[in-house]
Write an enzyme that holds these catalytic residues in place. Structure first.
Site, PDB file in Angstrom:
ATOM      1  N   HIS A 120      62.080  17.172  79.731  1.00  0.00           N
ATOM      2  CA  HIS A 120      63.351  17.873  79.939  1.00  0.00           C
ATOM      3  C   HIS A 120      64.432  16.944  80.494  1.00  0.00           C
ATOM      4  CE1 HIS A 120      60.984  21.926  80.157  1.00  0.00           C
ATOM      5  NE2 HIS A 120      61.193  21.524  78.927  1.00  0.00           N
ATOM      6  N   CYS A 151      86.570   7.911  83.936  1.00  0.00           N
ATOM      7  CA  CYS A 151      87.522   8.193  82.852  1.00  0.00           C
ATOM      8  C   CYS A 151      88.155   9.572  82.999  1.00  0.00           C
ATOM      9  CB  CYS A 151      86.843   8.060  81.488  1.00  0.00           C
ATOM     10  SG  CYS A 151      85.918   9.524  80.994  1.00  0.00           S
ATOM     11  N   SER A 190      53.630  27.025  84.539  1.00  0.00           N
ATOM     12  CA  SER A 190      53.394  28.435  84.230  1.00  0.00           C
ATOM     13  C   SER A 190      53.144  28.615  82.739  1.00  0.00           C
ATOM     14  CB  SER A 190      54.592  29.275  84.678  1.00  0.00           C
ATOM     15  OG  SER A 190      55.762  28.822  84.043  1.00  0.00           O
TER      16      SER A 190
HETATM   17  P1  NAD Z   1      57.398  27.077  86.696  1.00  0.00           P
HETATM   18  O1  NAD Z   1      58.346  27.051  87.843  1.00  0.00           O
HETATM   19  O2  NAD Z   1      57.648  28.040  85.595  1.00  0.00           O
HETATM   20  O3  NAD Z   1      55.912  27.363  87.213  1.00  0.00           O
HETATM   21  C1  NAD Z   1      55.368  26.707  88.307  1.00  0.00           C
HETATM   22  C2  NAD Z   1      53.861  26.825  88.228  1.00  0.00           C
HETATM   23  O4  NAD Z   1      53.301  26.035  89.263  1.00  0.00           O
HETATM   24  C3  NAD Z   1      53.314  28.249  88.409  1.00  0.00           C
HETATM   25  O5  NAD Z   1      52.342  28.492  87.417  1.00  0.00           O
HETATM   26  C4  NAD Z   1      52.672  28.209  89.808  1.00  0.00           C
HETATM   27  O6  NAD Z   1      51.543  29.058  89.901  1.00  0.00           O
HETATM   28  C5  NAD Z   1      52.279  26.756  89.912  1.00  0.00           C
HETATM   29  N1  NAD Z   1      52.158  26.232  91.277  1.00  0.00           N
HETATM   30  C6  NAD Z   1      52.789  26.622  92.415  1.00  0.00           C
HETATM   31  N2  NAD Z   1      52.414  25.867  93.454  1.00  0.00           N
HETATM   32  C7  NAD Z   1      51.533  24.955  92.976  1.00  0.00           C
HETATM   33  C8  NAD Z   1      50.806  23.892  93.569  1.00  0.00           C
HETATM   34  N3  NAD Z   1      50.912  23.593  94.865  1.00  0.00           N
HETATM   35  N4  NAD Z   1      49.989  23.158  92.757  1.00  0.00           N
HETATM   36  C9  NAD Z   1      49.853  23.439  91.451  1.00  0.00           C
HETATM   37  N5  NAD Z   1      50.527  24.429  90.834  1.00  0.00           N
HETATM   38  C10 NAD Z   1      51.363  25.183  91.593  1.00  0.00           C
HETATM   39  O7  NAD Z   1      57.323  25.599  86.220  1.00  0.00           O
HETATM   40  P2  NAD Z   1      57.324  24.978  84.791  1.00  0.00           P
HETATM   41  O8  NAD Z   1      56.213  25.543  83.990  1.00  0.00           O
HETATM   42  O9  NAD Z   1      57.389  23.510  85.018  1.00  0.00           O
HETATM   43  O10 NAD Z   1      58.702  25.442  84.112  1.00  0.00           O
HETATM   44  C11 NAD Z   1      59.926  25.443  84.812  1.00  0.00           C
HETATM   45  C12 NAD Z   1      61.031  24.541  84.269  1.00  0.00           C
HETATM   46  O11 NAD Z   1      61.903  24.267  85.332  1.00  0.00           O
HETATM   47  C13 NAD Z   1      60.536  23.214  83.822  1.00  0.00           C
HETATM   48  O12 NAD Z   1      60.864  23.131  82.519  1.00  0.00           O
HETATM   49  C14 NAD Z   1      61.292  22.155  84.640  1.00  0.00           C
HETATM   50  O13 NAD Z   1      62.140  21.418  83.787  1.00  0.00           O
HETATM   51  C15 NAD Z   1      62.180  22.888  85.555  1.00  0.00           C
HETATM   52  N6  NAD Z   1      61.951  22.599  86.994  1.00  0.00           N
HETATM   53  C16 NAD Z   1      61.723  21.315  87.421  1.00  0.00           C
HETATM   54  C17 NAD Z   1      61.481  21.062  88.758  1.00  0.00           C
HETATM   55  C18 NAD Z   1      61.199  19.648  89.211  1.00  0.00           C
HETATM   56  O14 NAD Z   1      61.669  18.697  88.595  1.00  0.00           O
HETATM   57  N7  NAD Z   1      60.388  19.456  90.252  1.00  0.00           N
HETATM   58  C19 NAD Z   1      61.483  22.110  89.694  1.00  0.00           C
HETATM   59  C20 NAD Z   1      61.748  23.409  89.219  1.00  0.00           C
HETATM   60  C21 NAD Z   1      61.967  23.624  87.866  1.00  0.00           C
HETATM   61 ZN    ZN Z   2      83.638   9.039  81.219  1.00  0.00          ZN
END
Ligand code: NAD
Ligand code: ZN
Length: 247
Positions: A120, A151, A190
């Site tokens: 992403h 710019c 998730s």
């Molecule tokens: P999500 O937020 O949809 O799901 C998070 C998942 O992590 C859940 O299934 C939850 O049960 C699990 N979880 C919670 N605590 C945990 C732990 N300690 N250890 C392991 N698992 C744990 O996340 P997603 O599926 O990555 O989708 C969300 C989108 O949001 C992604 O596409 C991402 O780009 C973006 N995002 C990124 C960040 C980051 O860069 N850290 C943070 C939030 C969202």
């Molecule tokens: Zn620029």
């Protein structure tokens, strides 16, 4: 649980090509809230109002103030936790080839993994909508919101908003390695955000085993997952690494 950890360790040792797919959950122990589930960002704000590309283009000031400034602060203070560190250790011991991550926080690279597909994009960089010049997020002048390029063009993060396409090369390579791997370790996702959640399906269809590490079950758990390791990423990966006996 010990049996499942042992089974996973055996899968890792017998696999010729192991890859990981990670999501927001692996960074929770670093203090970055996930998007879904308990304590998540979407409990606080409506994603369509703040994280859709159309919302950003319509009112960039609102999205910078309501989401991006806070995201920048949280990410800049975060450091890798045991989950990130143990995946780096697996790579160091040639037991992990590549990480496909949905995260934009850069913590896998910070922990030492060298082959990370940022599915992403990355929040470490901003890009000008006019001249396309990149600028490191830490160097953005936030005295004016929305911030501007030299710019005068509007700056946007170099990660994708909802409603935008996955970069073609990331998608292509992720699909390819998902087809080729013998084992995919899915950590902290998730598995509801497409097309990232398709990767375990692709791996499985091509004969790979799938291990899932998550405190909660996901849509993959019953259908795709061979080994469900229930728990927080740091704790479970610590157990796995000590069972493997690697340093
Ligand atoms: P999500 O937020 O949809 O799901 C998070 C998942 O992590 C859940 O299934 C939850 O049960 C699990 N979880 C919670 N605590 C945990 C732990 N300690 N250890 C392991 N698992 C744990 O996340 P997603 O599926 O990555 O989708 C969300 C989108 O949001 C992604 O596409 C991402 O780009 C973006 N995002 C990124 C960040 C980051 O860069 N850290 C943070 C939030 C969202
Ligand atoms: Zn620029």
């Amino acid at each position: 649980m010990n049996k499942l950890i042992k089974k996973t360790a055996d899968l890792i040792l017998s696999s010729k090509k192991t890859i990981a797919l990670t999501g927001a959950g692996i960074s929770v122990e670093s203090g970055i809230p996930p998007f879904r589930g308990k304590g998540s960002l979407w409990d606080k704000i409506d994603p369509m109002e703040y994280a859709h590309i159309n919302s950003f283009l319509k009112d960039p000031e609102k999205v910078w103030k309501g989401l991006l400034i806070e995201m920048g602060e949280i990410i800049s203070q975060a450091v890798p936790n045991d989950g990130h560190k143990r995946l780096a250790l697996l790579e160091k011991n040639q037991l992990l080839d590549t990480i496909i991550t949905q995260n934009v926080d850069g913590l896998h690279q910070f922990a030492g993994n060298t082959d990370v597909i940022e599915f992403h994009g990355s929040f470490a960089w901003q890009r000008c909508l006019e001249c396309h010049k990149p600028l490191e997020t830490t160097r953005v002048d936030l005295s004016k919101i929305p911030p501007e390029c030299e710019c005068g063009g509007l700056l946007r993060p170099d990660c994708i908003f909802f409603g935008e396409m996955i970069p073609e090369d990331s998608l292509w390579r992720s699909r390819k390695i998902s087809e080729e791997c013998d084992l995919m370790i899915v950590v902290g996702t998730s598995a509801v955000v497409q097309p990232a959640s398709m990767m375990p399906e692709i791996a499985k269809k091509h004969g790979a085993s799938v291990v899932e590490i998550n405190p909660e079950e996901t849509p993959l758990t019953d259908r795709i997952t061979d080994c469900f390791l229930k728990g927080d990423a740091g704790k479970v990966l610590n157990q796995l690494v000590s069972t493997l006996g690697i340093k």
